[in-house]
Design an enzyme around this catalytic site. Structure first.
Site, PDB file in Angstrom:
ATOM      1  N   THR A 159       4.235   5.270   7.790  1.00  0.00           N
ATOM      2  CA  THR A 159       5.233   4.616   6.941  1.00  0.00           C
ATOM      3  C   THR A 159       4.483   3.781   5.933  1.00  0.00           C
ATOM      4  O   THR A 159       3.552   3.047   6.294  1.00  0.00           O
ATOM      5  CB  THR A 159       6.235   3.692   7.677  1.00  0.00           C
ATOM      6  OG1 THR A 159       6.938   2.908   6.703  1.00  0.00           O
ATOM      7  CG2 THR A 159       5.568   2.724   8.640  1.00  0.00           C
ATOM      8  N   ARG A 178      16.645  11.163   8.299  1.00  0.00           N
ATOM      9  CA  ARG A 178      16.785   9.964   9.135  1.00  0.00           C
ATOM     10  C   ARG A 178      17.774  10.225  10.276  1.00  0.00           C
ATOM     11  O   ARG A 178      18.437   9.309  10.755  1.00  0.00           O
ATOM     12  CB  ARG A 178      17.225   8.775   8.279  1.00  0.00           C
ATOM     13  CG  ARG A 178      16.196   8.357   7.244  1.00  0.00           C
ATOM     14  CD  ARG A 178      16.531   7.006   6.636  1.00  0.00           C
ATOM     15  NE  ARG A 178      15.705   6.698   5.481  1.00  0.00           N
ATOM     16  CZ  ARG A 178      14.491   6.162   5.564  1.00  0.00           C
ATOM     17  NH1 ARG A 178      13.975   5.890   6.737  1.00  0.00           N
ATOM     18  NH2 ARG A 178      13.802   5.902   4.466  1.00  0.00           N
ATOM     19  N   ASP A 213       4.338  -1.037   9.125  1.00  0.00           N
ATOM     20  CA  ASP A 213       4.779  -2.052  10.089  1.00  0.00           C
ATOM     21  C   ASP A 213       4.997  -1.510  11.498  1.00  0.00           C
ATOM     22  O   ASP A 213       5.680  -2.136  12.307  1.00  0.00           O
ATOM     23  CB  ASP A 213       6.063  -2.730   9.588  1.00  0.00           C
ATOM     24  CG  ASP A 213       7.213  -1.758   9.395  1.00  0.00           C
ATOM     25  OD1 ASP A 213       6.999  -0.536   9.530  1.00  0.00           O
ATOM     26  OD2 ASP A 213       8.332  -2.228   9.115  1.00  0.00           O
ATOM     27  N   GLN A 237       6.383   4.783  -5.307  1.00  0.00           N
ATOM     28  CA  GLN A 237       5.411   4.354  -4.283  1.00  0.00           C
ATOM     29  C   GLN A 237       5.235   5.386  -3.177  1.00  0.00           C
ATOM     30  O   GLN A 237       4.277   5.355  -2.426  1.00  0.00           O
ATOM     31  CB  GLN A 237       5.884   3.045  -3.630  1.00  0.00           C
ATOM     32  CG  GLN A 237       5.958   1.873  -4.585  1.00  0.00           C
ATOM     33  CD  GLN A 237       6.859   0.766  -4.047  1.00  0.00           C
ATOM     34  OE1 GLN A 237       6.389  -0.179  -3.444  1.00  0.00           O
ATOM     35  NE2 GLN A 237       8.153   0.865  -4.272  1.00  0.00           N
ATOM     36  N   ARG A 266      10.863  -2.979   4.077  1.00  0.00           N
ATOM     37  CA  ARG A 266      12.173  -3.375   4.626  1.00  0.00           C
ATOM     38  C   ARG A 266      12.070  -4.616   5.506  1.00  0.00           C
ATOM     39  O   ARG A 266      12.758  -5.599   5.283  1.00  0.00           O
ATOM     40  CB  ARG A 266      12.724  -2.205   5.432  1.00  0.00           C
ATOM     41  CG  ARG A 266      14.160  -2.354   5.826  1.00  0.00           C
ATOM     42  CD  ARG A 266      14.641  -1.114   6.518  1.00  0.00           C
ATOM     43  NE  ARG A 266      13.836  -0.804   7.686  1.00  0.00           N
ATOM     44  CZ  ARG A 266      13.608   0.428   8.139  1.00  0.00           C
ATOM     45  NH1 ARG A 266      14.095   1.465   7.492  1.00  0.00           N
ATOM     46  NH2 ARG A 266      12.887   0.630   9.216  1.00  0.00           N
ATOM     47  N   MET A 276       8.769  -1.713  -2.182  1.00  0.00           N
ATOM     48  CA  MET A 276       9.419  -1.414  -0.897  1.00  0.00           C
ATOM     49  C   MET A 276       8.857  -2.322   0.195  1.00  0.00           C
ATOM     50  O   MET A 276       7.879  -3.040  -0.011  1.00  0.00           O
ATOM     51  CB  MET A 276       9.238   0.053  -0.541  1.00  0.00           C
ATOM     52  CG  MET A 276      10.171   0.961  -1.330  1.00  0.00           C
ATOM     53  SD  MET A 276      10.069   2.645  -0.743  1.00  0.00           S
ATOM     54  CE  MET A 276      11.348   3.421  -1.712  1.00  0.00           C
ATOM     55  N   GLY A 289      11.442   8.178   6.220  1.00  0.00           N
ATOM     56  CA  GLY A 289      11.076   8.287   4.803  1.00  0.00           C
ATOM     57  C   GLY A 289       9.740   9.020   4.663  1.00  0.00           C
ATOM     58  O   GLY A 289       8.839   8.833   5.475  1.00  0.00           O
ATOM     59  N   ASP A 341       8.869   3.438  12.897  1.00  0.00           N
ATOM     60  CA  ASP A 341       9.420   2.865  14.135  1.00  0.00           C
ATOM     61  C   ASP A 341      10.715   3.544  14.575  1.00  0.00           C
ATOM     62  O   ASP A 341      10.942   3.734  15.777  1.00  0.00           O
ATOM     63  CB  ASP A 341       9.589   1.346  14.019  1.00  0.00           C
ATOM     64  CG  ASP A 341      10.367   0.925  12.788  1.00  0.00           C
ATOM     65  OD1 ASP A 341      10.569   1.762  11.889  1.00  0.00           O
ATOM     66  OD2 ASP A 341      10.777  -0.248  12.731  1.00  0.00           O
ATOM     67  N   ASP A 343       5.484   1.287   4.723  1.00  0.00           N
ATOM     68  CA  ASP A 343       5.729  -0.123   5.057  1.00  0.00           C
ATOM     69  C   ASP A 343       4.611  -0.691   5.942  1.00  0.00           C
ATOM     70  O   ASP A 343       4.446  -1.904   6.020  1.00  0.00           O
ATOM     71  CB  ASP A 343       7.057  -0.268   5.807  1.00  0.00           C
ATOM     72  CG  ASP A 343       8.266  -0.122   4.888  1.00  0.00           C
ATOM     73  OD1 ASP A 343       8.080   0.224   3.716  1.00  0.00           O
ATOM     74  OD2 ASP A 343       9.394  -0.356   5.365  1.00  0.00           O
TER      75      ASP A 343
END
Ligand code: F6P
Length: 348
Positions: free
Chosen positions: A127, A74, A131, A281, A173, A171, A10, A105, A129
């Site tokens: 990302t 992706r 993470d 976002q 995940r 967002m 993303g 990741d 995220d």
């Protein structure tokens, strides 16, 4: 050196700042940079790598731009029969001395596999995220969390005017970094993340209590990765969800915020509205923090390649840029510290 550079997964604000930094630091030392288009897709056609040369002037003016000038996808070469061999053949055909992979990741798991085969790969974590294991910050997180904070600021006034509950779906995940930071910064009254099972009764009691003591409105932030059936105590299995090449379902189709909002209204009898922030976002210019981080990562990645330190990801530890082995990065994701949620609750 001839350095390949790609962005995968993303998009998020700050990718172009990292691209610019790689190209300019490489040029400074007399290296050539080849931009690979659309993530791993650009190296996944046998005998047809999709590349563009990138020189100083090609990256002029892109520092404040959102998205990625290279495009992204992706695509997962590990999922296709012989996919990794095709990528390796393309790396050889392009005569790359190094490959900088900017990704989360999933994208970095492919980088780790290539490094395991001896390819000269260096990763940069991105990302929204936030993470990726092994780093304290990923490119894109600060910009996205700031957008969530600003959205909550705006929702506060309309929630207060109508004495409503506002559910804000964000967002995230596998990890609730965006929800926790955005919620804490925006003064949310409840923050629900994938790392902590949701106690909906407790949330509803809290919202009702707030309404009873005259607090006219409440903000609930929920990560799209929260397991709603589990939170509602139902056993339903998501049917017919299409998965991407890395095996992830499209979470925007689950309607997490909408379902929670309906349930909250039914249980509390407080009028409830839902806002899904979605790709707002991920769009637009990067924040100051992301521009600086991306610039530092880009420079550090080229320096790692120059020093022959392959198979690593550049990472942030405290204020320092360090390197961590790529094979460790791809084994896990980094959960949010749920203590942040307790902090948000304390300040409510
Ligand atoms: O890159 C991670 C992420 O932003 C997740 O938080 C979200 O679930 C997903 O991407 C959305 O991806 P897409 O843009 O493909 O819908």
């Amino acid at each position: 050196m001839r350095i390949g550079l790609l962005t995968g997964g993303g998009d998020c604000p700050g990718l172009n700042a990292a691209i610019r930094a790689v190209v300019r630091r490489a040029r400074f030392a007399g290296h050539e940079t080849l931009g690979i288009r659309n993530g791993w897709a650009g190296l996944s056609e046998a005998g047809q790598p999709d590349v563009i040369p990138l020189d100083r002037h090609d990256v002029s003016g892109i520092l404040p731009e959102g998205g990625t000038i290279l495009g992204t996808s992706r695509t997962n070469p590990l999922a296709a029969e012989g996919g990794i061999e095709i990528v390796r053949d393309n790396i050889a055909a392009l005569a790359l001395d190094g490959l900088v992979v900017i990704g989360g990741d999933d994208t970095l798991s492919v980088a780790a596999a290539l490094a395991g085969c001896g390819e000269p790969v260096v990763g940069i974590p991105k990302t929204m995220d936030n993470d990726v294991w092994g780093t304290e910050r990923c490119i894109g997180f600060d910009s996205a969390a700031t957008i969530v904070m600003e959205a909550i600021d705006r929702l506060q006034s309309t929630a207060a005017s109508h004495h409503r509950v506002m559910v804000v779906e964000v967002m995230g995940r596998d990890a609730g970094w965006i929800a926790a930071y955005g919620g804490l910064a925006g003064g949310a009254d409840a923050v629900l993340v994938p790392e902590r099972p949701v106690d909906l009764d407790a949330v509803c009691r809290h919202l009702s209590q707030r309404a009873k003591v005259g607090t006219g409105s409440s903000i609930v932030v929920v990560s799209e990765g929260v397991d709603v059936p589990r939170a509602l105590g139902t056993d339903e299995v998501a049917a017919g969800e299409s998965l991407d090449a890395f095996g992830h379902p499209r979470l925007d189709r689950r309607g997490v915020g909408e379902r929670l909002g309906r349930e909250i209204e039914a249980r509390t009898h407080i009028e409830t509205r839902v806002t899904v922030l979605g790709h707002l976002q991920r769009g637009g210019p990067p924040s100051l923090v992301d521009r600086v981080l991306a610039s530092r990562y880009g420079v550090a990645a080229v320096e790692a390649l120059e020093a022959g330190r392959w198979g690593v990801m550049v990472a942030l530890r405290g204020e320092a840029i360090v390197e961590v082995p790529l094979d460790q990065v791809s084994r896990a994701t980094r959960p949010v510290d749920v203590g942040l949620l307790d902090l948000a609750a304390l300040l409510d």
